[in-house]
Design an enzyme around this catalytic site. Structure first.
Site, PDB file in Angstrom:
ATOM      1  N   ILE A 197       2.647   2.767   2.465  1.00 19.94           N
ATOM      2  CA  ILE A 197       3.987   2.623   3.051  1.00 19.94           C
ATOM      3  C   ILE A 197       4.798   1.615   2.246  1.00 19.94           C
ATOM      4  O   ILE A 197       5.971   1.846   1.951  1.00 19.94           O
ATOM      5  CB  ILE A 197       3.920   2.194   4.538  1.00 19.94           C
ATOM      6  CG1 ILE A 197       3.110   3.198   5.365  1.00 19.94           C
ATOM      7  CG2 ILE A 197       5.338   2.075   5.127  1.00 19.94           C
ATOM      8  CD1 ILE A 197       2.951   2.827   6.826  1.00 19.94           C
ATOM      9  N   GLY A 198       4.173   0.495   1.863  1.00 18.04           N
ATOM     10  CA  GLY A 198       4.898  -0.549   1.129  1.00 18.04           C
ATOM     11  C   GLY A 198       5.533  -0.005  -0.147  1.00 18.04           C
ATOM     12  O   GLY A 198       6.701  -0.283  -0.442  1.00 18.04           O
ATOM     13  N   HIS A 202       3.463   2.923  21.124  1.00 20.46           N
ATOM     14  CA  HIS A 202       3.198   3.854  20.032  1.00 20.46           C
ATOM     15  C   HIS A 202       1.708   4.194  20.081  1.00 20.46           C
ATOM     16  O   HIS A 202       0.901   3.639  19.375  1.00 20.46           O
ATOM     17  CB  HIS A 202       3.557   3.185  18.702  1.00 20.46           C
ATOM     18  CG  HIS A 202       3.298   4.051  17.514  1.00 20.46           C
ATOM     19  ND1 HIS A 202       3.935   5.247  17.320  1.00 20.46           N
ATOM     20  CD2 HIS A 202       2.493   3.883  16.438  1.00 20.46           C
ATOM     21  CE1 HIS A 202       3.514   5.779  16.185  1.00 20.46           C
ATOM     22  NE2 HIS A 202       2.650   4.964  15.631  1.00 20.46           N
ATOM     23  N   GLY A 209       0.835  -1.207   0.000  1.00 23.78           N
ATOM     24  CA  GLY A 209       0.000   0.000   0.000  1.00 23.78           C
ATOM     25  C   GLY A 209       0.861   1.245   0.000  1.00 23.78           C
ATOM     26  O   GLY A 209       1.929   1.285  -0.629  1.00 23.78           O
ATOM     27  N   ASP A 245       1.313  -8.544  -1.758  1.00 20.10           N
ATOM     28  CA  ASP A 245       0.020  -8.031  -1.287  1.00 20.10           C
ATOM     29  C   ASP A 245      -1.057  -9.035  -1.692  1.00 20.10           C
ATOM     30  O   ASP A 245      -0.863  -9.821  -2.616  1.00 20.10           O
ATOM     31  CB  ASP A 245      -0.276  -6.658  -1.926  1.00 20.10           C
ATOM     32  CG  ASP A 245      -1.232  -5.820  -1.097  1.00 20.10           C
ATOM     33  OD1 ASP A 245      -0.789  -4.818  -0.499  1.00 20.10           O
ATOM     34  OD2 ASP A 245      -2.436  -6.176  -1.024  1.00 20.10           O
TER      35      ASP A 245
HETATM   36  P1  A3D Z   1      -2.484   0.877   3.046  1.00 19.65           P
HETATM   37  O1  A3D Z   1      -2.064   1.859   2.007  1.00 19.65           O
HETATM   38  O2  A3D Z   1      -3.947   0.597   3.198  1.00 19.65           O
HETATM   39  O3  A3D Z   1      -1.727  -0.505   2.730  1.00 19.65           O
HETATM   40  C1  A3D Z   1      -2.001  -1.689   3.391  1.00 19.65           C
HETATM   41  C2  A3D Z   1      -1.892  -2.811   2.373  1.00 19.65           C
HETATM   42  O4  A3D Z   1      -2.057  -4.047   3.053  1.00 19.65           O
HETATM   43  C3  A3D Z   1      -2.967  -2.759   1.278  1.00 19.65           C
HETATM   44  O5  A3D Z   1      -2.347  -2.719  -0.002  1.00 19.65           O
HETATM   45  C4  A3D Z   1      -3.745  -4.056   1.481  1.00 19.65           C
HETATM   46  O6  A3D Z   1      -4.191  -4.653   0.254  1.00 19.65           O
HETATM   47  C5  A3D Z   1      -2.698  -4.925   2.163  1.00 19.65           C
HETATM   48  N1  A3D Z   1      -3.261  -6.062   2.894  1.00 19.65           N
HETATM   49  C6  A3D Z   1      -4.423  -6.127   3.608  1.00 19.65           C
HETATM   50  N2  A3D Z   1      -4.566  -7.364   4.112  1.00 19.65           N
HETATM   51  C7  A3D Z   1      -3.475  -8.079   3.736  1.00 19.65           C
HETATM   52  C8  A3D Z   1      -3.050  -9.404   3.950  1.00 19.65           C
HETATM   53  N3  A3D Z   1      -3.795 -10.269   4.661  1.00 19.65           N
HETATM   54  N4  A3D Z   1      -1.884  -9.803   3.413  1.00 19.65           N
HETATM   55  C9  A3D Z   1      -1.124  -8.948   2.682  1.00 19.65           C
HETATM   56  N5  A3D Z   1      -1.475  -7.684   2.437  1.00 19.65           N
HETATM   57  C10 A3D Z   1      -2.646  -7.261   2.950  1.00 19.65           C
HETATM   58  O7  A3D Z   1      -1.924   1.282   4.475  1.00 19.65           O
HETATM   59  P2  A3D Z   1      -0.532   2.030   4.819  1.00 19.65           P
HETATM   60  O8  A3D Z   1       0.541   1.451   3.991  1.00 19.65           O
HETATM   61  O9  A3D Z   1      -0.768   3.491   4.824  1.00 19.65           O
HETATM   62  O10 A3D Z   1      -0.378   1.592   6.351  1.00 19.65           O
HETATM   63  C11 A3D Z   1      -0.115   0.246   6.676  1.00 19.65           C
HETATM   64  C12 A3D Z   1      -0.185   0.015   8.181  1.00 19.65           C
HETATM   65  O11 A3D Z   1       0.844   0.770   8.824  1.00 19.65           O
HETATM   66  C13 A3D Z   1      -1.491   0.447   8.860  1.00 19.65           C
HETATM   67  O12 A3D Z   1      -1.885  -0.531   9.818  1.00 19.65           O
HETATM   68  C14 A3D Z   1      -1.125   1.747   9.549  1.00 19.65           C
HETATM   69  O13 A3D Z   1      -1.939   2.014  10.663  1.00 19.65           O
HETATM   70  C15 A3D Z   1       0.291   1.455   9.957  1.00 19.65           C
HETATM   71  N6  A3D Z   1       1.111   2.621  10.269  1.00 19.65           N
HETATM   72  C16 A3D Z   1       1.955   2.520  11.337  1.00 19.65           C
HETATM   73  C17 A3D Z   1       2.771   3.574  11.686  1.00 19.65           C
HETATM   74  C18 A3D Z   1       3.693   3.455  12.850  1.00 19.65           C
HETATM   75  O14 A3D Z   1       4.406   4.373  13.169  1.00 19.65           O
HETATM   76  C19 A3D Z   1       3.745   2.220  13.612  1.00 19.65           C
HETATM   77  C20 A3D Z   1       2.741   4.770  10.942  1.00 19.65           C
HETATM   78  C21 A3D Z   1       1.882   4.838   9.856  1.00 19.65           C
HETATM   79  C22 A3D Z   1       1.067   3.750   9.530  1.00 19.65           C
END
Ligand code: A3D
Length: 320
Positions: A14-15, A176, A12, A34
């Site tokens: 971050i990835g 956090h 997503g 993903d």
């Molecule tokens: P997002 O852009 O929604 O990406 C998440 C990805 O995970 C999506 O592409 C989904 O398709 C994929 N996904 C969902 N379920 C699965 C699965 N079972 N197996 C594999 N992939 C899957 O989110 P993001 O990239 O913005 O954030 C990702 C996570 O990081 C979230 O939980 C945020 O809350 C967290 N986050 C943490 C921090 C910290 O400082 C710890 C900061 C910012 C975000």
């Protein structure tokens, strides 16, 4: 020598940023995994096509099958859902816990020797659950939060003091979440602790308190502005700093959500503490002395993390 292999579980916001940063820093070949079909493949192709301009040769691959992460040296986990305005990190617990189960099993089967960095929220509980589901050694599974929280603190402090962010060091302990503990006593500008800077009249205690609170609310501030998701550039940069420390055996001193057993009077809990990261993963948890007020804030934060871990055990019986 073969390049290291970096698996990004979750492609997503971050990835995708992680993949781009890993490529630009030439940390290794990247597999973006993903469950969404097409997303990791499309991002991998897009990033690969920035290679000629950036001048990197890292191989970018998109995948929907865990077999493609086989033999990864580093796995960075962002799979799950992020928050929307009005949500707390803890609201994500139920849904992301199920995701951690499938991710943990995938890593255990295909990349059991990897250094695993979890970013999925609520961070301290998810990294604990991921470790349980994967069965990997505790020192090889860590959560990213402290590097980001400290970076936010450093950014706000540099604005207040009108100095380079490079000359500001900051220290954030605990979970956090809203109870995180930015430690002013151990945070410095050019080596001068913040309380001394207040005495010197560089800033006031009120302004410092406001910066501490803005740091605690740093994630929510960005969620409120973006409206459709949460921060991703700085979270990705922070995790890459940790991955690089491992891959290059840098022995960096970084605050991370690490497994703490013995130190800080804890008997087995993931929580934000200063650590040393090198080729063996978390090589050391640095057990600093806290004063009475700091200890009280840390204890409150630890209780919040314990509450989340208990909630995980309540949802998934296999964790109890
Ligand atoms: P997002 O852009 O929604 O990406 C998440 C990805 O995970 C999506 O592409 C989904 O398709 C994929 N996904 C969902 N379920 C699965 C699965 N079972 N197996 C594999 N992939 C899957 O989110 P993001 O990239 O913005 O954030 C990702 C996570 O990081 C979230 O939980 C945020 O809350 C967290 N986050 C943490 C921090 C910290 O400082 C710890 C900061 C910012 C975000």
């Amino acid at each position: 020598m073969a390049r290291p292999k970096i698996a990004l579980i979750g492609a997503g916001q971050i990835g995708g940023t992680l993949a781009h940063l890993a490529a630009m820093k030439e940390l290794g070949d990247v597999v973006l995994f993903d469950i969404a079909e097409g997303t990791p493949q499309g991002k991998a192709l897009d990033i690969a096509q920035s290679g000629p301009s950036e001048g990197f040769d890292a191989v970018m691959k998109g995948a929907n099958d865990y077999a493609d992460i086989a033999g990864a040296d580093v796995c960075i986990v962002t799979a799950g859902v992020p928050r929307k305005p009005g949500m707390s990190r803890d609201d994500l617990l139920g849904i992301n816990l199920k995701v951690m189960k499938s991710v943990g099993e995938g890593i255990a089967k295909h990349a059991p020797n990897a250094f695993v960095i979890c970013i999925t929220n609520p961070l301290d509980a998810m990294v604990w659950a991921l470790r349980e589901f994967s069965g990997l050694p505790h020192e090889k599974v860590v959560g990213m939060a402290g590097v980001l929280d400290s970076a936010r603190f450093r950014h706000f402090l540099s604005l207040e003091f009108g100095v380079s962010m490079r000359d500001v060091t900051a220290f954030v302990l605990g979970g956090h979440g809203d109870t995180m503990v930015p430690l002013t006593r151990y945070s410095t500008v050019g080596g001068i602790p913040l309380p001394d800077l207040v005495s010197m009249g560089w800033t006031s205690q009120e302004k410092l308190d406001a910066i501490v609170q803005r740091t605690r609310d740093g994630g929510a501030e960005i969620v409120g502005l973006l409206k459709t998701g949460s921060a991703f550039y700085a979270p990705a940069t922070s995790a890459i700093e940790m991955a690089e420390a491992y891959l290059k055996d840098q022995k960096r001193v970084l605050p991370c959500a690490a497994y703490v057993e013995g130190a800080y009077g804890l008997d087995g809990l993931y929580v934000g503490v200063p650590t040393v990261i090198g080729a063996n993963g978390i090589e050391k948890v640095i057990d600093i002395k806290l004063n009475k007020d700091e200890q009280a804030m840390f204890d409150k934060s630890v209780d919040a993390v314990k509450g989340l871990v208990a909630a995980c055990k309540g949802i998934d019986g296999s964790l109890a």
